[in-house]
Structures are given as structure tokens and as C-alpha cells.
Design a protein around this motif. Structure first.
Motif, PDB file in Angstrom:
ATOM      1  N   ARG A  16      29.802  43.311 -12.203  1.00 52.39           N
ATOM      2  CA  ARG A  16      29.460  43.540 -10.744  1.00 52.39           C
ATOM      3  C   ARG A  16      30.730  43.929 -10.238  1.00 52.39           C
ATOM      4  O   ARG A  16      31.750  43.230 -10.464  1.00 52.39           O
ATOM      5  N   LYS A  17      30.658  45.037  -9.517  1.00 54.80           N
ATOM      6  CA  LYS A  17      32.214  45.471  -8.735  1.00 54.80           C
ATOM      7  C   LYS A  17      32.223  44.593  -7.688  1.00 54.80           C
ATOM      8  O   LYS A  17      31.344  44.295  -6.821  1.00 54.80           O
ATOM      9  N   PRO A  18      33.471  44.341  -7.313  1.00 57.80           N
ATOM     10  CA  PRO A  18      33.921  43.613  -6.203  1.00 57.80           C
ATOM     11  C   PRO A  18      33.897  44.422  -5.072  1.00 57.80           C
ATOM     12  O   PRO A  18      33.854  45.588  -4.908  1.00 57.80           O
ATOM     13  N   ASN A  19      33.525  43.597  -3.972  1.00 58.64           N
ATOM     14  CA  ASN A  19      33.436  44.487  -2.688  1.00 58.64           C
ATOM     15  C   ASN A  19      34.910  44.800  -2.322  1.00 58.64           C
ATOM     16  O   ASN A  19      35.753  44.064  -2.053  1.00 58.64           O
ATOM     17  N   ILE A  20      34.964  46.493  -2.122  1.00 59.36           N
ATOM     18  CA  ILE A  20      36.267  47.045  -1.720  1.00 59.36           C
ATOM     19  C   ILE A  20      37.034  46.655  -0.308  1.00 59.36           C
ATOM     20  O   ILE A  20      38.116  46.598  -0.317  1.00 59.36           O
ATOM     21  N   ALA A  21      36.051  45.935   0.623  1.00 60.13           N
ATOM     22  CA  ALA A  21      36.717  45.628   1.739  1.00 60.13           C
ATOM     23  C   ALA A  21      37.113  44.128   1.803  1.00 60.13           C
ATOM     24  O   ALA A  21      37.792  43.770   2.458  1.00 60.13           O
ATOM     25  N   PHE A  22      36.926  43.266   0.643  1.00 65.15           N
ATOM     26  CA  PHE A  22      37.233  41.974   0.646  1.00 65.15           C
ATOM     27  C   PHE A  22      38.648  41.653   0.828  1.00 65.15           C
ATOM     28  O   PHE A  22      38.985  40.783   1.796  1.00 65.15           O
ATOM     29  N   ARG A  73      41.054  43.568   2.350  1.00 65.08           N
ATOM     30  CA  ARG A  73      41.051  43.973   3.878  1.00 65.08           C
ATOM     31  C   ARG A  73      40.636  42.957   4.762  1.00 65.08           C
ATOM     32  O   ARG A  73      41.371  42.609   5.673  1.00 65.08           O
ATOM     33  N   ASN A  74      39.340  42.545   4.798  1.00 71.25           N
ATOM     34  CA  ASN A  74      38.828  41.649   5.427  1.00 71.25           C
ATOM     35  C   ASN A  74      39.551  40.208   5.526  1.00 71.25           C
ATOM     36  O   ASN A  74      39.672  39.609   6.539  1.00 71.25           O
TER      37      ASN A  74
END
Length: 146
Positions: free
Chosen positions: A3-9, A11-12
Motif C-alpha cells: 500500500r502506498k503511503p499518503n504523499i501528504a502525510f 506535509r500535514n
């Protein structure tokens, strides 16, 4: 399939942290970057040069330079020569910075409590183990590809 990680993690995470720091920085009349530099030096005593801050925090060199100058001028940081390399300067927090650092540590502890709200202890421990393994893997990849 992995599962690909959330790219915005990431930054958020950083933006949420900055939002949590905003009122303290305003109260201290200190820019976020200056506060981050103090906290970086307090949390990472082995990384005590402007170059370390630039490389590990990803701040632009001129931004670090301006804020370090300000922190030195205001008495929160001391500069000293780096042993064996006079081109480098060691940065150290002064006793005047300690109350700010203490408040920063309280803020960081509260932030971590907030982001792990409703996450049970076993999941937290597993998260930390996974992050440590990922860090080891990243270091291995970088070393193999130097």
C-alpha cells in the motif's frame, strides 16, 4: 501489493505542528523558524552547527543564518569555534533559552499525545518499530548508492 503511503502525510504532520506552535511563537514574539532552531538544538545536541540544521531540517541556509544571528543577538544562542576546524561554528542554547525549550518540550509532548489520540499502546509501539526499520532501510539504501 504494498500500500502506498499518503504523499501528504509528512506535509500535514509539519503543518499541524506549526499550527500548534503558532500561539507560543506569537506569545514569545519569535518566528517559527527561530523556535524550530532552538528546539532542534535542544532535541539533537550532537547536531549543533548551522550546516546540520540546514541539512537535517531542510531549511534554506540564509533563513538559518538570519535566525541564528537573531537568536545570538537576543541571548538565546552562543557561538563557539568548532574544535579542529575554525571554519565551523558550534551553536549552543544559553540558560536564557531554557524556559522556551521547556515550554517547547511541553508543546511537543502535547502534540504527540494529540496525534496518537485513539491509537492503542501496542499500535504506537508497532508504529515506532516500523519507523525505526524504515529508517534503517533508508540509511542502507543511501549508503549503497553513494
Amino acid at each position: 501489493m504494498v500500500r502506498k503511503p499518503n504523499i501528504a502525510f509528512v506535509r500535514n504532520l509539519y503543518q499541524a505542528y506549526c499550527i500548534c506552535c503558532k500561539s507560543l511563537c506569537r506569545e514569545l514574539r519569535m518566528p517559527q523558524t527561530a523556535f524550530d532552531i532552538l528546539m532542534f538544538l535542544a532535541n539533537n545536541p550532537d547536531y549543533n552547527t548551522a550546516k546540520d540544521i540546514v541539512e537535517l531540517r531542510g531549511f534554506k541556509a540564509n533563513l538559518v543564518s538570519v535566525n541564528v544571528d537573531r537568536l545570538v543577538q537576543e541571548g538565546y544562542l552562543d557561538r563557539s569555534d568548532f574544535p579542529g576546524d575554525r571554519r565551523k561554528t558550534v551553536l549552543a542554547c544559553t540558560p536564557k533559552a531554557h524556559p522556551i525549550i521547556e515550554r517547547g518540550w511541553q508543546l511537543q509532548e502535547s502534540f504527540f499525545q494529540d496525534i496518537f489520540q485513539d491509537v492503542d499502546e501496542a499500535s504506537r509501539e508497532n508504529f515506532h518499530r516500523v519507523m525505526e526499520q524504515v529508517d534503517r532501510n533508508l540509511n542502507r539504501i543511501m549508503k549503497e548508492n553513494e
